[in-house]
Design a protein around this motif. Structure first.
Motif, PDB file in Angstrom:
ATOM      1  N   LEU A  43      74.266  39.258  -4.049  1.00 15.97           N
ATOM      2  CA  LEU A  43      73.198  39.332  -5.020  1.00 15.97           C
ATOM      3  C   LEU A  43      72.044  39.619  -4.039  1.00 15.97           C
ATOM      4  N   GLY A  44      71.143  40.739  -4.399  1.00 15.00           N
ATOM      5  CA  GLY A  44      70.105  41.111  -3.505  1.00 15.00           C
ATOM      6  C   GLY A  44      68.711  40.689  -4.138  1.00 15.00           C
ATOM      7  N   PRO A  45      67.653  40.602  -3.457  1.00 17.47           N
ATOM      8  CA  PRO A  45      66.375  40.199  -3.621  1.00 17.47           C
ATOM      9  C   PRO A  45      65.768  40.623  -5.169  1.00 17.47           C
ATOM     10  N   ASN A  46      66.462  41.857  -5.464  1.00 17.75           N
ATOM     11  CA  ASN A  46      65.946  42.708  -6.712  1.00 17.75           C
ATOM     12  C   ASN A  46      66.609  41.999  -7.876  1.00 17.75           C
ATOM     13  N   GLY A  47      67.683  40.925  -7.682  1.00 19.08           N
ATOM     14  CA  GLY A  47      68.454  40.500  -8.837  1.00 19.08           C
ATOM     15  C   GLY A  47      69.590  41.288  -9.253  1.00 19.08           C
ATOM     16  N   LEU A  48      69.870  42.339  -8.452  1.00 20.73           N
ATOM     17  CA  LEU A  48      70.863  43.252  -8.536  1.00 20.73           C
ATOM     18  C   LEU A  48      72.007  42.792  -7.670  1.00 20.73           C
ATOM     19  N   TRP A  49      73.427  43.218  -7.912  1.00 20.01           N
ATOM     20  CA  TRP A  49      74.657  42.930  -7.124  1.00 20.01           C
ATOM     21  C   TRP A  49      74.782  44.070  -6.236  1.00 20.01           C
ATOM     22  N   ASN A  50      74.786  44.451  -5.112  1.00 26.06           N
ATOM     23  CA  ASN A  50      75.203  45.395  -4.067  1.00 26.06           C
ATOM     24  C   ASN A  50      76.649  45.151  -3.872  1.00 26.06           C
ATOM     25  N   LEU A  51      77.190  46.436  -3.821  1.00 29.07           N
ATOM     26  CA  LEU A  51      78.626  46.559  -3.703  1.00 29.07           C
ATOM     27  C   LEU A  51      79.072  47.280  -2.409  1.00 29.07           C
ATOM     28  N   ALA A  52      79.937  46.655  -1.440  1.00 23.75           N
ATOM     29  CA  ALA A  52      80.009  47.137  -0.414  1.00 23.75           C
ATOM     30  C   ALA A  52      81.693  47.040   0.006  1.00 23.75           C
ATOM     31  N   ALA A  53      82.233  47.782   0.716  1.00 23.95           N
ATOM     32  CA  ALA A  53      83.804  47.449   1.088  1.00 23.95           C
ATOM     33  C   ALA A  53      83.597  46.466   2.480  1.00 23.95           C
ATOM     34  N   LEU A  54      84.711  45.617   2.184  1.00 23.39           N
ATOM     35  CA  LEU A  54      84.835  44.337   3.119  1.00 23.39           C
ATOM     36  C   LEU A  54      86.339  44.120   3.450  1.00 23.39           C
ATOM     37  N   GLY A  55      86.619  44.121   4.763  1.00 21.35           N
ATOM     38  CA  GLY A  55      87.908  43.868   5.312  1.00 21.35           C
ATOM     39  C   GLY A  55      88.161  42.397   5.278  1.00 21.35           C
ATOM     40  N   LEU A  56      89.292  41.901   4.853  1.00 18.02           N
ATOM     41  CA  LEU A  56      89.329  40.554   4.782  1.00 18.02           C
ATOM     42  C   LEU A  56      90.697  39.986   5.946  1.00 18.02           C
ATOM     43  N   HIS A  57      90.245  39.406   7.001  1.00 13.63           N
ATOM     44  CA  HIS A  57      91.461  39.311   7.986  1.00 13.63           C
ATOM     45  C   HIS A  57      92.071  37.909   7.694  1.00 13.63           C
ATOM     46  N   ALA A  58      93.352  38.064   7.345  1.00  8.57           N
ATOM     47  CA  ALA A  58      94.319  37.024   7.014  1.00  8.57           C
ATOM     48  C   ALA A  58      94.317  35.988   8.336  1.00  8.57           C
ATOM     49  N   ARG A 109      75.452  51.345  -4.529  1.00 12.04           N
ATOM     50  CA  ARG A 109      75.741  50.990  -5.836  1.00 12.04           C
ATOM     51  C   ARG A 109      75.210  49.653  -5.887  1.00 12.04           C
ATOM     52  N   GLU A 110      74.273  49.496  -6.902  1.00 10.19           N
ATOM     53  CA  GLU A 110      73.950  48.078  -7.452  1.00 10.19           C
ATOM     54  C   GLU A 110      74.369  48.101  -9.033  1.00 10.19           C
ATOM     55  N   GLU A 111      74.811  46.808  -9.273  1.00  5.73           N
ATOM     56  CA  GLU A 111      75.096  46.520 -10.665  1.00  5.73           C
ATOM     57  C   GLU A 111      74.497  45.347 -11.186  1.00  5.73           C
ATOM     58  N   ARG A 112      74.186  45.038 -12.376  1.00  9.99           N
ATOM     59  CA  ARG A 112      73.912  43.892 -13.036  1.00  9.99           C
ATOM     60  C   ARG A 112      74.821  42.568 -13.070  1.00  9.99           C
ATOM     61  N   GLU A 113      76.085  43.007 -13.102  1.00 15.20           N
ATOM     62  CA  GLU A 113      77.158  41.958 -12.911  1.00 15.20           C
ATOM     63  C   GLU A 113      77.945  42.304 -11.737  1.00 15.20           C
ATOM     64  N   PRO A 114      78.495  41.075 -11.083  1.00 12.61           N
ATOM     65  CA  PRO A 114      79.171  41.450  -9.911  1.00 12.61           C
ATOM     66  C   PRO A 114      80.595  41.860  -9.907  1.00 12.61           C
ATOM     67  N   VAL A 115      81.228  41.425 -11.063  1.00 15.40           N
ATOM     68  CA  VAL A 115      82.512  42.141 -11.152  1.00 15.40           C
ATOM     69  C   VAL A 115      82.759  43.517 -11.929  1.00 15.40           C
ATOM     70  N   LEU A 116      83.597  44.210 -11.034  1.00 16.14           N
ATOM     71  CA  LEU A 116      83.634  45.684 -11.752  1.00 16.14           C
ATOM     72  C   LEU A 116      84.906  45.543 -12.615  1.00 16.14           C
ATOM     73  N   ASP A 117      84.865  46.575 -13.583  1.00 12.45           N
ATOM     74  CA  ASP A 117      85.930  46.789 -14.822  1.00 12.45           C
ATOM     75  C   ASP A 117      87.400  47.086 -14.229  1.00 12.45           C
ATOM     76  N   SER A 118      87.212  47.665 -12.937  1.00 14.04           N
ATOM     77  CA  SER A 118      88.584  47.887 -12.506  1.00 14.04           C
ATOM     78  C   SER A 118      89.207  46.687 -11.485  1.00 14.04           C
ATOM     79  N   ALA A 119      88.414  45.564 -11.389  1.00 12.00           N
ATOM     80  CA  ALA A 119      88.764  44.465 -10.610  1.00 12.00           C
ATOM     81  C   ALA A 119      90.177  43.902 -11.080  1.00 12.00           C
ATOM     82  N   ASP A 120      91.176  44.046 -10.395  1.00 12.90           N
ATOM     83  CA  ASP A 120      92.564  43.300 -10.827  1.00 12.90           C
ATOM     84  C   ASP A 120      92.185  41.644 -10.568  1.00 12.90           C
ATOM     85  N   ALA A 121      91.587  41.262  -9.647  1.00  9.36           N
ATOM     86  CA  ALA A 121      91.199  39.836  -9.339  1.00  9.36           C
ATOM     87  C   ALA A 121      89.896  39.691  -8.748  1.00  9.36           C
ATOM     88  N   TRP A 122      89.334  38.728  -8.760  1.00 10.67           N
ATOM     89  CA  TRP A 122      87.961  38.346  -8.068  1.00 10.67           C
ATOM     90  C   TRP A 122      87.885  36.776  -7.424  1.00 10.67           C
TER      91      TRP A 122
END
Length: 250
Positions: A43-58, A109-122
Protein backbone atom coordinates in the motif's frame (compact mmCIF):
# COMPACT_ATOMS: atom_id res chain seq x y z
CA UNK A 1 -7.87 -9.25 5.24
CA UNK A 2 -9.62 -5.93 5.58
CA UNK A 3 -8.68 -4.54 2.15
CA UNK A 4 -10.11 -7.45 0.17
CA UNK A 5 -13.81 -8.15 -0.11
CA UNK A 6 -14.38 -11.68 1.28
CA UNK A 7 -17.48 -12.04 -0.88
CA UNK A 8 -15.87 -10.96 -4.14
CA UNK A 9 -15.07 -14.50 -5.34
CA UNK A 10 -17.42 -17.47 -5.11
CA UNK A 11 -14.48 -19.88 -5.02
CA UNK A 12 -12.66 -18.25 -2.10
CA UNK A 13 -10.90 -20.79 0.09
CA UNK A 14 -10.61 -20.95 3.84
CA UNK A 15 -8.35 -18.43 5.53
CA UNK A 16 -5.03 -19.61 6.90
CA UNK A 17 -4.96 -20.47 10.59
CA UNK A 18 -1.22 -20.40 11.18
CA UNK A 19 -0.65 -24.12 10.72
CA UNK A 20 2.63 -25.20 9.18
CA UNK A 21 2.68 -26.43 5.61
CA UNK A 22 4.82 -29.33 4.43
CA UNK A 23 7.63 -26.87 3.75
CA UNK A 24 7.77 -25.97 7.46
CA UNK A 25 7.05 -22.27 6.88
CA UNK A 26 4.24 -21.33 9.29
CA UNK A 27 0.96 -20.24 7.71
CA UNK A 28 1.83 -20.47 4.02
CA UNK A 29 -0.94 -22.20 2.02
CA UNK A 30 1.46 -23.46 -0.67
CA UNK A 31 4.72 -25.40 -0.68
CA UNK A 32 7.76 -23.19 -1.15
CA UNK A 33 11.00 -24.55 -2.58
CA UNK A 34 14.06 -22.72 -3.84
CA UNK A 35 13.10 -19.20 -4.88
CA UNK A 36 9.37 -19.06 -5.62
CA UNK A 37 8.18 -16.28 -7.90
CA UNK A 38 5.28 -14.21 -6.61
CA UNK A 39 3.58 -10.84 -6.97
CA UNK A 40 3.50 -8.60 -3.91
CA UNK A 41 1.03 -5.78 -3.34
CA UNK A 42 2.09 -2.99 -0.98
CA UNK A 43 0.00 0.00 0.00
CA UNK A 44 1.43 3.32 -1.13
CA UNK A 45 0.97 6.83 0.25
CA UNK A 46 -1.61 7.51 -2.47
CA UNK A 47 -3.90 4.81 -1.07
CA UNK A 48 -3.30 2.49 -4.03
CA UNK A 49 -1.66 -0.93 -4.00
CA UNK A 50 1.60 -1.13 -5.93
CA UNK A 51 2.31 -4.48 -7.58
CA UNK A 52 5.83 -5.84 -8.00
CA UNK A 53 7.44 -9.22 -8.58
CA UNK A 54 9.05 -10.72 -5.48
CA UNK A 55 11.18 -13.83 -5.04
CA UNK A 56 10.43 -15.87 -1.90
CA UNK A 57 13.38 -17.78 -0.46
CA UNK A 58 12.33 -20.97 1.31
CA UNK A 59 14.25 -21.51 4.58
CA UNK A 60 15.96 -24.66 3.32
CA UNK A 61 17.17 -22.80 0.21
CA UNK A 62 19.19 -20.51 2.48
CA UNK A 63 20.40 -23.35 4.73
CA UNK A 64 18.21 -22.10 7.58
CA UNK A 65 15.99 -24.15 9.90
CA UNK A 66 12.83 -25.45 8.21
CA UNK A 67 10.59 -23.43 10.55
CA UNK A 68 12.44 -20.15 9.94
CA UNK A 69 10.55 -17.29 8.27
CA UNK A 70 10.43 -16.99 4.50
CA UNK A 71 12.98 -14.44 3.28
CA UNK A 72 12.70 -11.86 0.49
CA UNK A 73 15.20 -9.31 -0.80
CA UNK A 74 14.40 -5.93 -2.31
CA UNK A 75 16.93 -4.18 -4.53
CA UNK A 76 17.25 -0.40 -4.72
CA UNK A 77 14.98 2.33 -3.40
CA UNK A 78 11.79 0.84 -4.78
CA UNK A 79 8.15 1.36 -3.99
CA UNK A 80 8.10 -2.08 -2.39
CA UNK A 81 10.96 -1.20 -0.06
CA UNK A 82 9.36 2.13 0.84
CA UNK A 83 5.96 0.59 1.50
CA UNK A 84 7.43 -2.32 3.47
CA UNK A 85 9.24 0.22 5.63
CA UNK A 86 6.28 2.55 6.13
CA UNK A 87 3.47 -0.03 6.30
CA UNK A 88 5.23 -3.03 7.76
CA UNK A 89 3.71 -5.57 5.40
CA UNK A 90 1.87 -6.39 2.23
CA UNK A 91 -0.04 -9.08 0.35
CA UNK A 92 1.91 -11.81 -1.45
CA UNK A 93 0.01 -13.66 -4.16
CA UNK A 94 0.65 -16.55 -6.49
CA UNK A 95 -0.47 -15.91 -10.06
CA UNK A 96 -0.41 -18.14 -13.13
CA UNK A 97 -1.15 -15.42 -15.69
CA UNK A 98 2.14 -14.30 -17.28
CA UNK A 99 0.61 -10.96 -18.27
CA UNK A 100 0.00 -10.01 -14.66
CA UNK A 101 3.52 -11.08 -13.77
CA UNK A 102 5.07 -8.93 -16.51
CA UNK A 103 2.95 -5.95 -15.47
CA UNK A 104 4.21 -6.35 -11.89
CA UNK A 105 7.82 -6.95 -12.91
CA UNK A 106 8.33 -4.35 -15.64
CA UNK A 107 5.74 -1.58 -15.29
CA UNK A 108 4.15 0.66 -12.68
CA UNK A 109 0.86 -1.02 -11.86
CA UNK A 110 -1.36 0.25 -9.05
CA UNK A 111 -4.75 -1.11 -8.05
CA UNK A 112 -7.47 -0.18 -5.58
CA UNK A 113 -7.52 -3.73 -4.20
CA UNK A 114 -4.43 -5.82 -3.40
CA UNK A 115 -5.49 -9.24 -4.72
CA UNK A 116 -5.51 -9.82 -8.47
CA UNK A 117 -8.31 -11.79 -10.12
CA UNK A 118 -5.68 -14.22 -11.39
CA UNK A 119 -4.33 -15.04 -7.92
CA UNK A 120 -4.65 -18.73 -7.05
CA UNK A 121 -3.75 -17.97 -3.43
CA UNK A 122 -2.75 -14.96 -1.36
CA UNK A 123 -0.92 -14.37 1.89
CA UNK A 124 -1.06 -11.26 4.03
CA UNK A 125 2.32 -10.78 5.67
CA UNK A 126 4.08 -8.70 8.26
CA UNK A 127 7.66 -7.91 7.33
CA UNK A 128 10.76 -7.40 9.42
CA UNK A 129 13.95 -5.86 8.09
CA UNK A 130 16.76 -8.21 9.08
CA UNK A 131 19.78 -7.28 6.95
CA UNK A 132 21.00 -4.79 4.38
CA UNK A 133 23.99 -4.20 2.17
CA UNK A 134 25.21 -3.18 -1.28
CA UNK A 135 26.20 -5.11 -4.37
CA UNK A 136 27.34 -3.73 -7.69
CA UNK A 137 26.37 -0.21 -6.65
CA UNK A 138 22.82 -1.19 -5.68
CA UNK A 139 21.49 -1.27 -2.14
CA UNK A 140 19.60 -4.36 -0.99
CA UNK A 141 17.46 -5.14 2.05
CA UNK A 142 16.52 -8.55 3.39
CA UNK A 143 13.10 -9.05 4.97
CA UNK A 144 11.52 -11.84 6.96
CA UNK A 145 7.87 -12.46 6.05
CA UNK A 146 5.40 -13.77 8.63
CA UNK A 147 1.86 -14.75 7.72
CA UNK A 148 -1.09 -13.02 9.37
CA UNK A 149 -3.83 -14.21 7.01
CA UNK A 150 -4.06 -16.42 3.92
CA UNK A 151 -6.52 -18.00 1.53
CA UNK A 152 -6.62 -20.34 -1.44
CA UNK A 153 -8.80 -18.87 -4.16
CA UNK A 154 -8.90 -21.81 -6.57
CA UNK A 155 -7.54 -25.32 -6.87
CA UNK A 156 -8.07 -25.92 -10.59
CA UNK A 157 -5.31 -27.71 -12.48
CA UNK A 158 -3.15 -25.16 -14.28
CA UNK A 159 -1.05 -26.38 -17.18
CA UNK A 160 2.22 -24.68 -18.10
CA UNK A 161 4.33 -24.44 -21.24
CA UNK A 162 7.94 -23.48 -21.90
CA UNK A 163 6.81 -20.05 -22.96
CA UNK A 164 5.68 -19.28 -19.42
CA UNK A 165 9.11 -19.96 -17.99
CA UNK A 166 10.73 -17.94 -20.77
CA UNK A 167 8.56 -14.93 -19.91
CA UNK A 168 9.61 -15.08 -16.24
CA UNK A 169 13.32 -15.35 -17.09
CA UNK A 170 13.01 -12.58 -19.67
CA UNK A 171 11.83 -10.12 -17.01
CA UNK A 172 15.03 -10.85 -15.08
CA UNK A 173 17.27 -10.28 -18.11
CA UNK A 174 15.46 -7.06 -19.08
CA UNK A 175 15.77 -5.65 -15.55
CA UNK A 176 19.58 -6.02 -15.62
CA UNK A 177 20.36 -4.30 -18.92
CA UNK A 178 21.65 -1.11 -17.25
CA UNK A 179 23.73 -2.74 -14.53
CA UNK A 180 27.50 -2.48 -15.19
CA UNK A 181 28.10 -5.87 -13.56
CA UNK A 182 26.16 -7.60 -16.37
CA UNK A 183 27.18 -7.91 -20.00
CA UNK A 184 24.59 -6.18 -22.20
CA UNK A 185 25.32 -8.34 -25.23
CA UNK A 186 24.80 -11.51 -23.24
CA UNK A 187 21.54 -10.24 -21.81
CA UNK A 188 20.24 -9.28 -25.25
CA UNK A 189 21.18 -12.74 -26.55
CA UNK A 190 19.15 -14.27 -23.74
CA UNK A 191 16.18 -12.07 -24.58
CA UNK A 192 16.34 -13.11 -28.24
CA UNK A 193 16.37 -16.74 -27.14
CA UNK A 194 13.42 -16.24 -24.78
CA UNK A 195 11.50 -14.46 -27.55
CA UNK A 196 12.02 -17.49 -29.78
CA UNK A 197 10.86 -19.89 -27.06
CA UNK A 198 7.72 -17.85 -26.45
CA UNK A 199 7.00 -17.72 -30.17
CA UNK A 200 7.44 -21.49 -30.60
CA UNK A 201 6.02 -22.83 -27.34
CA UNK A 202 3.89 -20.14 -25.74
CA UNK A 203 0.16 -19.69 -25.93
CA UNK A 204 -1.76 -16.43 -26.48
CA UNK A 205 -1.22 -15.30 -22.87
CA UNK A 206 2.54 -15.85 -23.02
CA UNK A 207 2.84 -14.07 -26.35
CA UNK A 208 0.84 -11.10 -25.08
CA UNK A 209 2.93 -11.00 -21.91
CA UNK A 210 6.18 -10.98 -23.88
CA UNK A 211 4.86 -8.19 -26.10
CA UNK A 212 4.16 -6.15 -22.97
CA UNK A 213 7.74 -6.75 -21.85
CA UNK A 214 9.04 -5.61 -25.24
CA UNK A 215 7.11 -2.37 -24.93
CA UNK A 216 8.03 -1.75 -21.29
CA UNK A 217 11.76 -2.46 -21.61
CA UNK A 218 12.53 -1.38 -25.17
CA UNK A 219 15.15 -4.11 -25.38
CA UNK A 220 14.67 -4.71 -29.09
CA UNK A 221 15.56 -1.13 -30.00
CA UNK A 222 18.70 -1.46 -27.90
CA UNK A 223 19.46 -4.75 -29.63
CA UNK A 224 19.54 -2.84 -32.90
CA UNK A 225 22.01 -0.32 -31.52
CA UNK A 226 19.52 2.39 -30.59
CA UNK A 227 19.60 4.07 -27.23
CA UNK A 228 16.95 2.97 -24.75
CA UNK A 229 16.25 4.59 -21.41
CA UNK A 230 16.64 1.32 -19.48
CA UNK A 231 13.98 2.16 -16.93
CA UNK A 232 12.51 -1.09 -15.77
CA UNK A 233 11.20 -2.88 -12.79
CA UNK A 234 9.14 -1.45 -9.98
CA UNK A 235 8.47 1.93 -11.47
CA UNK A 236 11.56 2.44 -13.61
CA UNK A 237 14.26 2.27 -11.00
CA UNK A 238 16.69 0.80 -13.51
CA UNK A 239 18.75 -0.89 -10.79
CA UNK A 240 18.76 -4.13 -12.70
CA UNK A 241 17.71 -6.47 -9.93
CA UNK A 242 14.51 -8.36 -9.35
CA UNK A 243 13.11 -8.01 -5.84
CA UNK A 244 14.13 -11.19 -4.09
CA UNK A 245 16.70 -12.42 -6.60
CA UNK A 246 20.37 -12.56 -5.69
CA UNK A 247 22.56 -10.81 -8.22
CA UNK A 248 24.46 -13.98 -9.04
CA UNK A 249 21.49 -16.28 -8.81
CA UNK A 250 20.04 -15.86 -12.28
Amino acid sequence: MSDHDPDSDDDRGESGDGDENDNGAPGWPVDLAGVTESVVATLGPNGLWNLAALGLHAPEHDDRPADAPVRARTWGRTRTRRNFTERGGGVVQFVADPRDFVDAAATVREEREPVLDSADAWVEVEVERVDAGERGGTEWVDWHLRVTDAAVERTAVRTINRGFGAVIDATVAASRLDVPAYDTGELLARLRYFADVVDRCGGPAEREAFERLREASGWESRDHGDDADGEYRDGGRGDGHRDGDDANGR
